[in-house]
Design a protein around this motif. Sequence first.
Motif, PDB file in Angstrom:
ATOM      1  N   ALA A 133       0.877  -1.311  -0.070  1.00  0.00           N
ATOM      2  CA  ALA A 133      -0.040  -0.073   0.009  1.00  0.00           C
ATOM      3  C   ALA A 133       0.638   1.411  -0.154  1.00  0.00           C
ATOM      4  CB  ALA A 133      -0.851  -0.021   1.391  1.00  0.00           C
ATOM      5  N   GLY A 134       1.797   1.084  -0.705  1.00  0.00           N
ATOM      6  CA  GLY A 134       3.064   2.320  -1.185  1.00  0.00           C
ATOM      7  C   GLY A 134       4.173   2.085  -0.384  1.00  0.00           C
ATOM      8  N   LEU A 135       5.056   2.235  -0.466  1.00  0.00           N
ATOM      9  CA  LEU A 135       6.325   2.073  -0.061  1.00  0.00           C
ATOM     10  C   LEU A 135       7.160   3.464   0.205  1.00  0.00           C
ATOM     11  CD1 LEU A 135       7.287  -1.570  -1.035  1.00  0.00           C
ATOM     12  CD2 LEU A 135       6.784  -0.807   0.685  1.00  0.00           C
ATOM     13  N   ASP A 136       8.286   3.490   0.917  1.00  0.00           N
ATOM     14  CA  ASP A 136       8.861   4.911   1.331  1.00  0.00           C
ATOM     15  C   ASP A 136      10.070   4.117   1.120  1.00  0.00           C
ATOM     16  OD1 ASP A 136       7.891   6.848   1.624  1.00  0.00           O
ATOM     17  OD2 ASP A 136       7.522   6.730   3.382  1.00  0.00           O
ATOM     18  N   LEU A 137      12.030   4.390   0.100  1.00  0.00           N
ATOM     19  CA  LEU A 137      12.562   3.919  -0.173  1.00  0.00           C
ATOM     20  C   LEU A 137      13.606   5.613   1.002  1.00  0.00           C
ATOM     21  CD1 LEU A 137      15.368   2.931  -1.324  1.00  0.00           C
ATOM     22  CD2 LEU A 137      15.289   4.594  -3.204  1.00  0.00           C
ATOM     23  N   ASP A 138      14.266   4.330   1.653  1.00  0.00           N
ATOM     24  CA  ASP A 138      14.714   5.258   2.975  1.00  0.00           C
ATOM     25  C   ASP A 138      16.096   5.759   2.324  1.00  0.00           C
ATOM     26  OD1 ASP A 138      17.099   6.483   4.087  1.00  0.00           O
ATOM     27  OD2 ASP A 138      15.556   5.665   6.203  1.00  0.00           O
ATOM     28  N   PRO A 160       8.605   8.262  -2.223  1.00  0.00           N
ATOM     29  CA  PRO A 160       7.836   7.351  -2.126  1.00  0.00           C
ATOM     30  C   PRO A 160       7.321   6.471  -3.372  1.00  0.00           C
ATOM     31  CG  PRO A 160       7.194   9.816  -1.933  1.00  0.00           C
ATOM     32  CD  PRO A 160       8.372   9.802  -1.848  1.00  0.00           C
ATOM     33  N   TRP A 161       7.070   5.406  -3.597  1.00  0.00           N
ATOM     34  CA  TRP A 161       6.983   4.552  -4.677  1.00  0.00           C
ATOM     35  C   TRP A 161       6.185   3.585  -4.352  1.00  0.00           C
ATOM     36  CZ3 TRP A 161       8.336  -0.849  -5.624  1.00  0.00           C
ATOM     37  CH2 TRP A 161       8.916  -0.774  -4.708  1.00  0.00           C
ATOM     38  N   VAL A 162       5.189   3.205  -6.253  1.00  0.00           N
ATOM     39  CA  VAL A 162       3.937   2.358  -5.521  1.00  0.00           C
ATOM     40  C   VAL A 162       4.420   1.214  -6.300  1.00  0.00           C
ATOM     41  CG1 VAL A 162       2.374   4.399  -4.794  1.00  0.00           C
ATOM     42  CG2 VAL A 162       2.723   3.845  -7.672  1.00  0.00           C
ATOM     43  N   THR A 163       3.938  -0.009  -6.274  1.00  0.00           N
ATOM     44  CA  THR A 163       4.866  -1.136  -7.221  1.00  0.00           C
ATOM     45  C   THR A 163       4.031  -0.629  -8.559  1.00  0.00           C
ATOM     46  OG1 THR A 163       4.169  -3.776  -7.502  1.00  0.00           O
ATOM     47  CG2 THR A 163       2.638  -2.056  -6.306  1.00  0.00           C
ATOM     48  N   GLY A 164       4.769  -1.871  -9.392  1.00  0.00           N
ATOM     49  CA  GLY A 164       5.074  -1.182 -10.649  1.00  0.00           C
ATOM     50  C   GLY A 164       3.806  -2.237 -11.331  1.00  0.00           C
ATOM     51  N   ALA A 165       3.248  -3.826 -10.335  1.00  0.00           N
ATOM     52  CA  ALA A 165       2.542  -4.647 -10.585  1.00  0.00           C
ATOM     53  C   ALA A 165       1.071  -4.058 -11.307  1.00  0.00           C
ATOM     54  CB  ALA A 165       2.171  -5.541  -9.337  1.00  0.00           C
ATOM     55  N   CYS A 166       0.614  -2.504 -11.022  1.00  0.00           N
ATOM     56  CA  CYS A 166      -0.332  -2.240 -11.114  1.00  0.00           C
ATOM     57  C   CYS A 166      -0.233  -0.279 -10.894  1.00  0.00           C
ATOM     58  CB  CYS A 166      -1.819  -2.704  -9.717  1.00  0.00           C
ATOM     59  SG  CYS A 166      -2.993  -1.706 -10.543  1.00  0.00           S
ATOM     60  N   PHE A 167      -0.343   0.297 -11.702  1.00  0.00           N
ATOM     61  CA  PHE A 167      -0.372   1.648 -11.353  1.00  0.00           C
ATOM     62  C   PHE A 167      -1.217   2.362 -12.729  1.00  0.00           C
ATOM     63  CE2 PHE A 167       2.971   1.274 -13.919  1.00  0.00           C
ATOM     64  CZ  PHE A 167       3.373   2.029 -14.361  1.00  0.00           C
ATOM     65  N   LEU A 193      10.779   5.101 -12.015  1.00  0.00           N
ATOM     66  CA  LEU A 193       9.819   5.963 -13.033  1.00  0.00           C
ATOM     67  C   LEU A 193       8.666   6.716 -11.480  1.00  0.00           C
ATOM     68  CD1 LEU A 193       8.507   6.611 -15.686  1.00  0.00           C
ATOM     69  CD2 LEU A 193       6.678   4.922 -14.132  1.00  0.00           C
ATOM     70  N   CYS A 194       8.977   6.188 -10.301  1.00  0.00           N
ATOM     71  CA  CYS A 194       8.038   7.159  -9.162  1.00  0.00           C
ATOM     72  C   CYS A 194       9.117   8.441  -8.934  1.00  0.00           C
ATOM     73  CB  CYS A 194       7.873   6.625  -7.920  1.00  0.00           C
ATOM     74  SG  CYS A 194       6.140   4.907  -8.323  1.00  0.00           S
ATOM     75  N   ALA A 195      10.486   8.354  -8.866  1.00  0.00           N
ATOM     76  CA  ALA A 195      11.371   9.253  -8.845  1.00  0.00           C
ATOM     77  C   ALA A 195      11.818  10.477 -10.464  1.00  0.00           C
ATOM     78  CB  ALA A 195      12.558   8.479  -8.318  1.00  0.00           C
ATOM     79  N   ARG A 196      10.680   9.694 -11.290  1.00  0.00           N
ATOM     80  CA  ARG A 196      10.868  10.701 -13.046  1.00  0.00           C
ATOM     81  C   ARG A 196       9.600  11.456 -12.254  1.00  0.00           C
ATOM     82  NH1 ARG A 196      11.063   8.266 -16.974  1.00  0.00           N
ATOM     83  NH2 ARG A 196      11.360   5.735 -16.498  1.00  0.00           N
ATOM     84  N   VAL A 197       8.544  10.745 -11.877  1.00  0.00           N
ATOM     85  CA  VAL A 197       6.758  11.550 -11.818  1.00  0.00           C
ATOM     86  C   VAL A 197       7.476  12.632 -10.802  1.00  0.00           C
ATOM     87  CG1 VAL A 197       4.900  11.291 -10.573  1.00  0.00           C
ATOM     88  CG2 VAL A 197       5.950   9.555 -11.810  1.00  0.00           C
ATOM     89  N   GLN A 198       7.922  12.506  -9.666  1.00  0.00           N
ATOM     90  CA  GLN A 198       8.569  13.653  -8.578  1.00  0.00           C
ATOM     91  C   GLN A 198       9.380  14.568  -8.948  1.00  0.00           C
ATOM     92  OE1 GLN A 198       8.273  11.481  -4.402  1.00  0.00           O
ATOM     93  NE2 GLN A 198       8.225  10.138  -6.048  1.00  0.00           N
ATOM     94  N   ALA A 199      10.186  14.292  -9.832  1.00  0.00           N
ATOM     95  CA  ALA A 199      11.377  15.223 -10.104  1.00  0.00           C
ATOM     96  C   ALA A 199      10.625  16.236 -11.303  1.00  0.00           C
ATOM     97  CB  ALA A 199      12.481  14.360 -10.811  1.00  0.00           C
ATOM     98  N   LEU A 200       9.434  15.469 -12.254  1.00  0.00           N
ATOM     99  CA  LEU A 200       8.878  16.676 -13.269  1.00  0.00           C
ATOM    100  C   LEU A 200       7.925  17.379 -12.187  1.00  0.00           C
ATOM    101  CD1 LEU A 200       7.734  13.700 -15.167  1.00  0.00           C
ATOM    102  CD2 LEU A 200       8.955  16.051 -16.164  1.00  0.00           C
ATOM    103  N   GLY A 201       7.630  17.129 -11.129  1.00  0.00           N
ATOM    104  CA  GLY A 201       6.203  17.993 -10.100  1.00  0.00           C
ATOM    105  C   GLY A 201       4.810  17.008  -9.721  1.00  0.00           C
ATOM    106  N   PHE A 243      20.163   2.253  -9.545  1.00  0.00           N
ATOM    107  CA  PHE A 243      19.087   3.560  -8.535  1.00  0.00           C
ATOM    108  C   PHE A 243      20.131   4.230  -8.064  1.00  0.00           C
ATOM    109  CE2 PHE A 243      16.586   5.884  -6.099  1.00  0.00           C
ATOM    110  CZ  PHE A 243      15.919   5.917  -6.432  1.00  0.00           C
ATOM    111  N   ALA A 244      20.860   3.669  -7.944  1.00  0.00           N
ATOM    112  CA  ALA A 244      22.072   4.906  -6.813  1.00  0.00           C
ATOM    113  C   ALA A 244      22.264   5.380  -7.218  1.00  0.00           C
ATOM    114  CB  ALA A 244      23.061   4.268  -5.387  1.00  0.00           C
ATOM    115  N   ARG A 245      23.503   4.911  -8.462  1.00  0.00           N
ATOM    116  CA  ARG A 245      24.559   5.909  -9.646  1.00  0.00           C
ATOM    117  C   ARG A 245      23.148   6.899  -9.640  1.00  0.00           C
ATOM    118  NH1 ARG A 245      26.119   0.242 -11.017  1.00  0.00           N
ATOM    119  NH2 ARG A 245      25.430   1.152 -13.164  1.00  0.00           N
ATOM    120  N   THR A 246      22.080   6.823 -10.281  1.00  0.00           N
ATOM    121  CA  THR A 246      20.682   7.737 -11.453  1.00  0.00           C
ATOM    122  C   THR A 246      20.740   8.495 -10.085  1.00  0.00           C
ATOM    123  OG1 THR A 246      20.667   5.419 -12.720  1.00  0.00           O
ATOM    124  CG2 THR A 246      19.227   7.850 -12.757  1.00  0.00           C
ATOM    125  N   TRP A 247      20.210   8.155  -9.031  1.00  0.00           N
ATOM    126  CA  TRP A 247      19.639   9.156  -8.722  1.00  0.00           C
ATOM    127  C   TRP A 247      20.532   9.768  -6.984  1.00  0.00           C
ATOM    128  CZ3 TRP A 247      15.474  11.110 -10.534  1.00  0.00           C
ATOM    129  CH2 TRP A 247      15.288  11.504 -11.154  1.00  0.00           C
TER     130      TRP A 247
END
Length: 629
Positions: A133-138, A160-167, A193-201, A243-247
């Motif tokens: 029901a939503g996850l946080d990446l520390d 914050p991110w949600v699983t790619g199984a359904c969105f 993908l969730c990181a990029r959504v939030q980077a777009l505002g 992911f770490a290298r990218t973000w």
Amino acid sequence: MSELSRLAVVVVSYGDPALLERHTTQVAAALPPAQIVVVDNHSTDSHRDAVRALCEREGWTGVFPGTNTGFGAGCNLGAAAALAEGAEVLLFLNPDATIDTESAVRLMSAVEAEPLLLAGPTVLGPDGEVASAGLDLDLDTGMMRPWRRRSEHPEAETLPWVTGACFAVTRELWERLSGFDERYFLYWEDVDLCARVQALGGRVAVIDGATAIHSGGGTQRAEGSRAKSPAYYYFNIRNRALFARTWLSQERQRAWRRGAAGAAYEILMRGGRRQLLHPVRPVSAVARGLRDGRRDRPVRVLASARELRATTNPYIVQLVETLGQRDDTEVVLFGFARAIAGRYDVFHVHWPELLLTSARTPLRRLARRLLTTAFITRLRLTRTPVVRTWHNLVRPDGLSRWDHLLLNALERRTRHVIRLTDQTAPPLDVPTSTILHAHYRDWFEPVLVPVEPVERRVLYFGLIKPYKGVEQLLDAVADSPEAGLDVRLVGSPSDPALADQVRAAAAADARISADLTYADDATLAAEIAAATLVVLPYKAMHNSGALLLALSLDTPVLAPDNEVNRRLAEEVGEGWLHLFEGTITIEDLERALKAVATSPPDGRPDLSAREWPESAALHAAVFRASLYP
């Protein structure tokens, strides 16, 4: 519900389509008139055929890439197909997941009200328990925590991110994101993908009242088993580092690297301890994931071509050059010193027998066999994968027992086969991808000049070998002296007897002319342009670069009737490819010439499925896949 007509459900499938039968059919029944798009990431021909039949039966849109492109790339292909059909909202759903009508409408309403929202449901397991029901990446530690535990870590900086199984997302957001980052292949692409959504505002949210049921791991573990596949371990570990290298900042990257071994152990233990009774595959996948997670460089491919010369097959040259334009693949050319002692990740070979047979003297052939033995030993010791493009169905004649032993050893190192048509059935039990032979238009464009076609000119071009049926073509023409033909042969004979036969036919019949020397690109283009019809009178044909070359230069072709050529005729359009059965006859020639004269084909042959950038992208995906567990 009428609003669902704006919705497309995108499902990426891999392997047995039983999951689609069990789950996606339920979704389709719950969501009419939503569009259902199924992307089959190729595993086996039988699974591909079953998915294709299921899509036809259910009226779904099927997308069938030639290779396993990975989850993210598969979603991108499915989304492109859905948007092209007019979808305004995309709902991505795993093949082992279901969603009801009310939940789908809730997701759709949420994203349409807030176009930069990526919306997920509460995901339930098959037992009804909350799976996600939503996850946080520390971002400091790389640990994952459910949103319900946020109060325990109030100071932590998280993603914050949600699983790619359904969105669900809107067309607007998806196009601004340009889809998933395909570098991930499998796992963590949803976090990115969730990181990029939030980077777009934009925003990521779980929508109240929306639920989906996910059986979980449908393609990465046997049903009823806790153990995961090696791919699960490898990609989760490798992609964590990607992911770490990218973000992340350099400081946070160092912190994640310090915790990499512990994170890898936690990922491994998701499969339970019983798997450690047979530890080689899971532990090897973990080790490779840790290794590759630290590498940030292109896949280095050793090509079997020695050098790119004027006489090198243009197919090889264009492939090497187009791959060289990518930033994820580096191609180096073959030399035995590099092959035995150099650094590369994958060996890509087209005609492996050329490693052995291109030497002309006995001493040189002996040296080649010794060097090839050392090379194959190096491949085995370093566990370097071989990718084979399968051109010929059988090995050539004249190979020694030693040659066959070496080729057998090379086949044992082959981890992936590329074929140029679905009708090729390589004898190796390894993953197989279909990558269509790309066209020659760009290659020949610099040397094209206006040429007036010669009336009723029939052209054969290419190497003149016994199996290519040139003798039968000459016999058919000779047996019909009344036929008003202009027969032109361009190419080098494989032996003096064939050359003498062609010269004798040309001397005896004024309708026949021949140039039995090597034709450069400009000469070949001019010869093809001057022909009314290119004839390829092969006794047997499977994949033909000559056929595709003639079509690339907009000249109709007469070729043997087989399944491969029938499909090609449908692909390129009516009037471009004419077929004959058995041995070519004068009636076959007259029929094709009459068709070209009375009903000339319109425009140009449709070769849009054979562009080089797409071919290179599929090759690059195969090279990466050959390195995976």
